[in-house]
Design a protein around this motif. Structure first.
Motif, PDB file in Angstrom:
ATOM      1  N   ALA A 234      -3.230  -3.704   6.275  1.00 13.78           N
ATOM      2  CA  ALA A 234      -4.664  -3.623   6.019  1.00 13.78           C
ATOM      3  C   ALA A 234      -5.446  -4.458   7.035  1.00 13.78           C
ATOM      4  CB  ALA A 234      -4.970  -4.087   4.593  1.00 13.78           C
ATOM      5  N   ALA A 235      -4.931  -5.653   7.349  1.00 18.01           N
ATOM      6  CA  ALA A 235      -5.587  -6.487   8.356  1.00 18.01           C
ATOM      7  C   ALA A 235      -5.558  -5.804   9.720  1.00 18.01           C
ATOM      8  CB  ALA A 235      -4.898  -7.852   8.428  1.00 18.01           C
TER       9      ALA A 235
ATOM     10  N   ALA B  16      -0.651 -13.482   8.585  1.00 13.23           N
ATOM     11  CA  ALA B  16       0.596 -14.243   8.471  1.00 13.23           C
ATOM     12  C   ALA B  16       1.331 -13.810   7.204  1.00 13.23           C
ATOM     13  CB  ALA B  16       0.305 -15.738   8.420  1.00 13.23           C
ATOM     14  N   ILE B  17       2.496 -13.205   7.364  1.00 10.75           N
ATOM     15  CA  ILE B  17       3.316 -12.752   6.234  1.00 10.75           C
ATOM     16  C   ILE B  17       4.171 -13.925   5.761  1.00 10.75           C
ATOM     17  CG2 ILE B  17       5.093 -11.111   5.500  1.00 10.75           C
ATOM     18  CD1 ILE B  17       4.082  -9.268   7.788  1.00 10.75           C
ATOM     19  N   GLY B  18       4.270 -14.088   4.463  1.00 10.52           N
ATOM     20  CA  GLY B  18       4.861 -15.301   3.913  1.00 10.52           C
ATOM     21  C   GLY B  18       6.365 -15.337   3.802  1.00 10.52           C
ATOM     22  N   TYR B  19       7.052 -14.289   4.198  1.00  9.36           N
ATOM     23  CA  TYR B  19       8.514 -14.304   4.144  1.00  9.36           C
ATOM     24  C   TYR B  19       9.059 -13.513   5.324  1.00  9.36           C
ATOM     25  CZ  TYR B  19       8.493  -9.474   2.405  1.00  9.36           C
ATOM     26  OH  TYR B  19       8.322  -8.119   2.287  1.00  9.36           O
ATOM     27  N   GLY B  20      10.381 -13.492   5.467  1.00  6.69           N
ATOM     28  CA  GLY B  20      10.990 -12.782   6.586  1.00  6.69           C
ATOM     29  C   GLY B  20      12.349 -12.243   6.205  1.00  6.69           C
ATOM     30  N   GLY B  21      13.250 -12.209   7.173  1.00  7.51           N
ATOM     31  CA  GLY B  21      14.590 -11.711   6.908  1.00  7.51           C
ATOM     32  C   GLY B  21      14.645 -10.197   6.821  1.00  7.51           C
ATOM     33  N   VAL B  22      15.769  -9.712   6.341  1.00  8.56           N
ATOM     34  CA  VAL B  22      16.007  -8.269   6.172  1.00  8.56           C
ATOM     35  C   VAL B  22      15.792  -7.905   4.709  1.00  8.56           C
ATOM     36  CG1 VAL B  22      17.734  -6.433   6.307  1.00  8.56           C
ATOM     37  CG2 VAL B  22      17.636  -8.196   8.087  1.00  8.56           C
ATOM     38  N   ALA B  23      15.111  -6.792   4.479  1.00 10.66           N
ATOM     39  CA  ALA B  23      14.873  -6.306   3.124  1.00 10.66           C
ATOM     40  C   ALA B  23      14.840  -4.784   3.151  1.00 10.66           C
ATOM     41  CB  ALA B  23      13.554  -6.870   2.573  1.00 10.66           C
ATOM     42  N   ARG B  24      14.703  -4.198   1.979  1.00 11.53           N
ATOM     43  CA  ARG B  24      14.557  -2.748   1.887  1.00 11.53           C
ATOM     44  C   ARG B  24      13.100  -2.442   1.578  1.00 11.53           C
ATOM     45  NH1 ARG B  24      19.197  -0.502   2.673  1.00 11.53           N
ATOM     46  NH2 ARG B  24      18.232   1.558   2.444  1.00 11.53           N
ATOM     47  N   TYR B  25      12.539  -1.468   2.281  1.00 11.00           N
ATOM     48  CA  TYR B  25      11.124  -1.129   2.167  1.00 11.00           C
ATOM     49  C   TYR B  25      10.966   0.260   1.559  1.00 11.00           C
ATOM     50  CZ  TYR B  25      10.194  -5.401   4.601  1.00 11.00           C
ATOM     51  OH  TYR B  25      10.113  -6.739   4.910  1.00 11.00           O
ATOM     52  N   ASP B  26      10.175   0.311   0.487  1.00 10.64           N
ATOM     53  CA  ASP B  26      10.026   1.518  -0.311  1.00 10.64           C
ATOM     54  C   ASP B  26       8.570   1.983  -0.261  1.00 10.64           C
ATOM     55  OD1 ASP B  26      12.658   0.920  -1.039  1.00 10.64           O
ATOM     56  OD2 ASP B  26      12.025  -0.172  -2.830  1.00 10.64           O
ATOM     57  N   TYR B  27       8.355   3.190   0.244  1.00 10.27           N
ATOM     58  CA  TYR B  27       7.007   3.716   0.442  1.00 10.27           C
ATOM     59  C   TYR B  27       6.414   4.133  -0.897  1.00 10.27           C
ATOM     60  CZ  TYR B  27       3.344   6.241   3.039  1.00 10.27           C
ATOM     61  OH  TYR B  27       2.146   6.684   3.573  1.00 10.27           O
ATOM     62  N   ALA B  28       5.283   3.548  -1.263  1.00 10.34           N
ATOM     63  CA  ALA B  28       4.717   3.705  -2.606  1.00 10.34           C
ATOM     64  C   ALA B  28       4.560   5.159  -3.052  1.00 10.34           C
ATOM     65  CB  ALA B  28       3.378   2.972  -2.690  1.00 10.34           C
TER      66      ALA B  28
ATOM     67  N   ALA C 211       2.767  -1.097  16.718  1.00  8.43           N
ATOM     68  CA  ALA C 211       2.785   0.208  17.373  1.00  8.43           C
ATOM     69  C   ALA C 211       1.678   1.105  16.839  1.00  8.43           C
ATOM     70  CB  ALA C 211       4.146   0.874  17.174  1.00  8.43           C
ATOM     71  N   ALA C 212       1.384   0.980  15.543  1.00  8.44           N
ATOM     72  CA  ALA C 212       0.336   1.800  14.940  1.00  8.44           C
ATOM     73  C   ALA C 212      -1.056   1.234  15.204  1.00  8.44           C
ATOM     74  CB  ALA C 212       0.571   1.905  13.432  1.00  8.44           C
ATOM     75  N   ALA C 213      -1.130  -0.074  15.470  1.00  9.15           N
ATOM     76  CA  ALA C 213      -2.421  -0.730  15.739  1.00  9.15           C
ATOM     77  C   ALA C 213      -2.238  -1.679  16.921  1.00  9.15           C
ATOM     78  CB  ALA C 213      -2.913  -1.486  14.500  1.00  9.15           C
TER      79      ALA C 213
ATOM     80  N   LEU D  92      10.407   4.411   8.219  1.00 10.18           N
ATOM     81  CA  LEU D  92       9.539   3.258   7.986  1.00 10.18           C
ATOM     82  C   LEU D  92       8.326   3.269   8.913  1.00 10.18           C
ATOM     83  CD1 LEU D  92       9.061   0.531   6.528  1.00 10.18           C
ATOM     84  CD2 LEU D  92      10.429  -0.541   8.332  1.00 10.18           C
ATOM     85  N   ALA D  93       8.537   3.527  10.194  1.00 13.67           N
ATOM     86  CA  ALA D  93       7.423   3.498  11.146  1.00 13.67           C
ATOM     87  C   ALA D  93       6.359   4.536  10.786  1.00 13.67           C
ATOM     88  CB  ALA D  93       7.933   3.733  12.566  1.00 13.67           C
ATOM     89  N   GLU D  94       6.805   5.690  10.303  1.00 18.74           N
ATOM     90  CA  GLU D  94       5.846   6.732   9.920  1.00 18.74           C
ATOM     91  C   GLU D  94       5.058   6.322   8.683  1.00 18.74           C
ATOM     92  OE1 GLU D  94       6.114  11.321   8.312  1.00 18.74           O
ATOM     93  OE2 GLU D  94       7.520  10.680   9.888  1.00 18.74           O
ATOM     94  N   GLY D  95       5.742   5.746   7.687  1.00 24.01           N
ATOM     95  CA  GLY D  95       5.036   5.293   6.490  1.00 24.01           C
ATOM     96  C   GLY D  95       4.029   4.202   6.804  1.00 24.01           C
ATOM     97  N   ILE D  96       4.392   3.299   7.714  1.00 28.42           N
ATOM     98  CA  ILE D  96       3.470   2.233   8.113  1.00 28.42           C
ATOM     99  C   ILE D  96       2.276   2.817   8.845  1.00 28.42           C
ATOM    100  CG2 ILE D  96       3.233   0.263   9.691  1.00 28.42           C
ATOM    101  CD1 ILE D  96       6.050  -0.589   8.821  1.00 28.42           C
ATOM    102  N   ALA D  97       2.509   3.767   9.739  1.00 27.23           N
ATOM    103  CA  ALA D  97       1.406   4.387  10.467  1.00 27.23           C
ATOM    104  C   ALA D  97       0.470   5.130   9.521  1.00 27.23           C
ATOM    105  CB  ALA D  97       1.952   5.334  11.530  1.00 27.23           C
ATOM    106  N   GLU D  98       1.018   5.834   8.538  1.00 24.89           N
ATOM    107  CA  GLU D  98       0.189   6.543   7.555  1.00 24.89           C
ATOM    108  C   GLU D  98      -0.649   5.557   6.753  1.00 24.89           C
ATOM    109  OE1 GLU D  98       2.736   8.877   5.110  1.00 24.89           O
ATOM    110  OE2 GLU D  98       3.122  10.406   6.648  1.00 24.89           O
ATOM    111  N   THR D  99      -0.036   4.429   6.381  1.00 23.48           N
ATOM    112  CA  THR D  99      -0.749   3.417   5.605  1.00 23.48           C
ATOM    113  C   THR D  99      -1.930   2.856   6.395  1.00 23.48           C
ATOM    114  OG1 THR D  99       1.259   2.817   4.403  1.00 23.48           O
ATOM    115  CG2 THR D  99      -0.520   1.186   4.439  1.00 23.48           C
ATOM    116  N   ILE D 100      -1.685   2.498   7.627  1.00 23.69           N
ATOM    117  CA  ILE D 100      -2.765   1.937   8.453  1.00 23.69           C
ATOM    118  C   ILE D 100      -3.850   2.970   8.679  1.00 23.69           C
ATOM    119  CG2 ILE D 100      -3.291   1.087  10.791  1.00 23.69           C
ATOM    120  CD1 ILE D 100      -0.556  -0.322  10.738  1.00 23.69           C
ATOM    121  N   SER D 101      -3.474   4.226   8.880  1.00 22.80           N
ATOM    122  CA  SER D 101      -4.463   5.283   9.062  1.00 22.80           C
ATOM    123  C   SER D 101      -5.350   5.445   7.852  1.00 22.80           C
ATOM    124  CB  SER D 101      -3.754   6.598   9.386  1.00 22.80           C
ATOM    125  OG  SER D 101      -4.683   7.659   9.520  1.00 22.80           O
TER     126      SER D 101
END
Length: 306
Positions: free
Chosen positions: A194-195, A203-215, A253-255, A292-301
């Motif tokens: 959103a930013a 600034a994101i408050g955590y890191g590491g590897v996780a699983r990302y689920d598109y709402a 990449a999306a922004a 993931l990259a496509e879901g992120i790009a759609e979200t930012i759009s």
């Protein structure tokens, strides 16, 4: 279909999925913040949604809503997230645990009309000492009080099936991202999206590897699960595994204008980085979902257009 927690992120996307199926959703929520619905739904879609202001901890009111609207399917998404449960554990238990018992009790009394329950569990049922990949049989020692509540709900579902014949499918998302995900411990990546849509850093408050689920995909799974529950299934959601560096790279990449302005804390989430994820597809079939990259790009759009 009744959707509890319809004003939340997954609730709003579940409403949209029901509308896309040509059905008429009934949202049940105690809140009055409709900004997620306004972000996700068109004006015509919002006209087709019936919102009932109701408290999930009130069994009588919940039953009344099920009967007055002749509900035949239930998706239970109402609940307080990790920070709110940590701040007020008693309220968290009333909403997350008692509220879920109420849903199962209300459906038990109406099994002639409602075939079962699709409900939200969470990867928070696991703790940092669980094996990776974490078994779909569940966690043992969750690392948060929220996870303890979710684990209790899985036990509730199991016993309502065994003792009263109430079938259910519980889905455990990991990190949900997408439009409308604006609060909770793992909301940081979406808040960064959103930013970025505004041309700002974050600034994101955590890191590491996780699983990302598109709402949108997660909510579609809940809607599908409500039509064909069987037994007492609990399943991890088959999301996309990524490091925070990969998430941030996809945001940039999306922004491109925010390149170098998204940071994160390297501290990982207190859950296993890998989970077993066979049960959901076996229960409801394959769920098409974007990379993931496509879901992120759609979200930012979508954020840029709102």
């Amino acid at each position: 279909m009744l959707i509890t927690g319809a004003l939340g992120c997954l609730g709003a996307w579940a409403v949209k999925a029901v509308l896309e199926d040509g059905d008429e959703p009934v949202g049940y929520d105690l809140g009055d913040a409709t900004h997620r619905l306004e972000l996700i739904l068109s004006p015509d879609e919002r006209e087709r949604l019936t919102l009932v202001r109701g408290d999930i901890t009130d069994l009588e009111a919940l039953g009344r809503a099920l009967d007055e609207h002749a509900i035949t399917r239930v998706v239970h998404l109402a609940g307080l997230q990790i920070p709110f449960c940590r701040a007020d554990p008693v309220l968290g238990a009333r909403v997350n645990v008692v509220g879920t018992v109420n849903v199962f009790e209300a459906v038990k009394q109406r099994l002639d009309r409602i075939p079962g329950v699709a409900y939200a569990s969470s990867a928070a049922v696991y703790g940092p000492n669980d094996p990776s990949p974490a078994p779909e049989s569940g966690g043992i020692a969750p690392g948060t009080i929220y996870g303890v509540y979710k684990l209790a709900n899985e036990g509730t579902a199991r016993l309502y099936q065994a003792e009263s014949g109430v079938p259910s499918i519980g889905i455990r998302p990991y990190v949900v991202y997408g439009p409308g995900r604006d609060q909770g411990m793992t909301a940081g990546p979406t808040q960064a999206m959103a930013a970025a849509a505004r041309g700002e850093g974050f600034a994101i408050g955590y890191g590491g590897v996780a699983r990302y689920d598109y709402a949108p995909v997660v909510s579609r799974a809940f809607v599908r699960a409500a039509s064909a529950p069987a037994g007492a299934v609990v399943a991890n959601f088959p999301g996309r595994s990524a490091s925070m560096a990969e998430v941030v790279a996809a945001i940039e990449a999306a922004a491109p204008e925010v390149a170098g302005q998204i940071s994160w804390n390297e501290t990982p989430l207190p859950f296993p980085t890998k989970v077993e994820m066979r049960a959901l597809e076996a229960a409801i079939g394959t769920l098409p979902q974007p990379p993931l990259a496509e879901g992120i790009a759609e979200t930012i759009s979508l954020f840029q257009c709102s």
